[in-house]
Design a protein around this motif. Sequence first.
Motif, PDB file in Angstrom:
ATOM      1  N   SER A 165       3.053  -2.802 -14.470  1.00 36.39           N
ATOM      2  CA  SER A 165       2.479  -3.447 -13.291  1.00 36.39           C
ATOM      3  C   SER A 165       2.981  -2.757 -12.019  1.00 36.39           C
ATOM      4  N   LEU A 166       2.101  -2.598 -11.067  1.00 37.38           N
ATOM      5  CA  LEU A 166       2.459  -1.971  -9.798  1.00 37.38           C
ATOM      6  C   LEU A 166       2.884  -2.995  -8.751  1.00 37.38           C
ATOM      7  N   GLY A 167       2.511  -4.256  -8.935  1.00 38.02           N
ATOM      8  CA  GLY A 167       2.743  -5.238  -7.887  1.00 38.02           C
ATOM      9  C   GLY A 167       1.873  -4.910  -6.687  1.00 38.02           C
ATOM     10  N   GLN A 168       2.322  -5.289  -5.514  1.00 39.24           N
ATOM     11  CA  GLN A 168       1.594  -4.965  -4.283  1.00 39.24           C
ATOM     12  C   GLN A 168       1.835  -3.491  -3.955  1.00 39.24           C
ATOM     13  N   VAL A 169       0.774  -2.753  -3.666  1.00 37.40           N
ATOM     14  CA  VAL A 169       0.906  -1.340  -3.312  1.00 37.40           C
ATOM     15  C   VAL A 169       0.907  -1.226  -1.788  1.00 37.40           C
ATOM     16  N   VAL A 170       1.958  -0.583  -1.266  1.00 39.21           N
ATOM     17  CA  VAL A 170       2.080  -0.369   0.176  1.00 39.21           C
ATOM     18  C   VAL A 170       2.234   1.129   0.443  1.00 39.21           C
ATOM     19  N   VAL A 171       1.761   1.545   1.604  1.00 36.20           N
ATOM     20  CA  VAL A 171       1.823   2.951   1.989  1.00 36.20           C
ATOM     21  C   VAL A 171       2.531   3.054   3.332  1.00 36.20           C
ATOM     22  N   ALA A 172       3.527   3.913   3.408  1.00 34.98           N
ATOM     23  CA  ALA A 172       4.229   4.138   4.672  1.00 34.98           C
ATOM     24  C   ALA A 172       3.250   4.730   5.690  1.00 34.98           C
ATOM     25  N   ARG A 173       3.364   4.291   6.921  1.00 33.03           N
ATOM     26  CA  ARG A 173       2.430   4.698   7.973  1.00 33.03           C
ATOM     27  C   ARG A 173       2.339   6.215   8.119  1.00 33.03           C
ATOM     28  N   LEU A 182       0.321   7.593   5.266  1.00 28.41           N
ATOM     29  CA  LEU A 182      -1.103   7.293   5.429  1.00 28.41           C
ATOM     30  C   LEU A 182      -1.735   8.212   6.468  1.00 28.41           C
ATOM     31  N   ASN A 183      -1.054   8.404   7.592  1.00 31.20           N
ATOM     32  CA  ASN A 183      -1.580   9.295   8.634  1.00 31.20           C
ATOM     33  C   ASN A 183      -1.756  10.714   8.106  1.00 31.20           C
ATOM     34  N   TYR A 184      -0.743  11.217   7.396  1.00 34.56           N
ATOM     35  CA  TYR A 184      -0.823  12.569   6.845  1.00 34.56           C
ATOM     36  C   TYR A 184      -1.978  12.674   5.855  1.00 34.56           C
ATOM     37  N   ALA A 185      -2.084  11.697   4.967  1.00 32.19           N
ATOM     38  CA  ALA A 185      -3.134  11.717   3.946  1.00 32.19           C
ATOM     39  C   ALA A 185      -4.520  11.711   4.578  1.00 32.19           C
ATOM     40  N   GLN A 186      -4.714  10.912   5.591  1.00 29.72           N
ATOM     41  CA  GLN A 186      -6.013  10.854   6.265  1.00 29.72           C
ATOM     42  C   GLN A 186      -6.328  12.166   6.976  1.00 29.72           C
TER      43      GLN A 186
END
Length: 88
Positions: A4-12, A15-19
């Motif tokens: 189980s992954l639980g809640q998935v969160v992404v560091a800001r 996220l900015n780099y990925a976008q």
Amino acid sequence: MLFSLGQVVVARNCLNYAQQHGVNLTELVERHASGDDGDLCKADQALNDLAIQSEGRVFSSYTINAVSFYVITEWDRSYTTVMLAEDY
């Protein structure tokens, strides 16, 4: 999915780099959940295998365009964090 992954969160910052660079973070999380540890050495892969069996913390590392991404699921499976290595 092996655990189980639980809640998935992404560091800001991640996220900015990925976008900005077209990195598919969902794909990294899916790889992580399927047991693909990415760029980990054999010893760390073995630790992940044990962690999956015994409810330990699961850690994966993926290098894309010379940038390292970490995906970490906590021992209690309450949440999974996606971040850049530089944010660790």
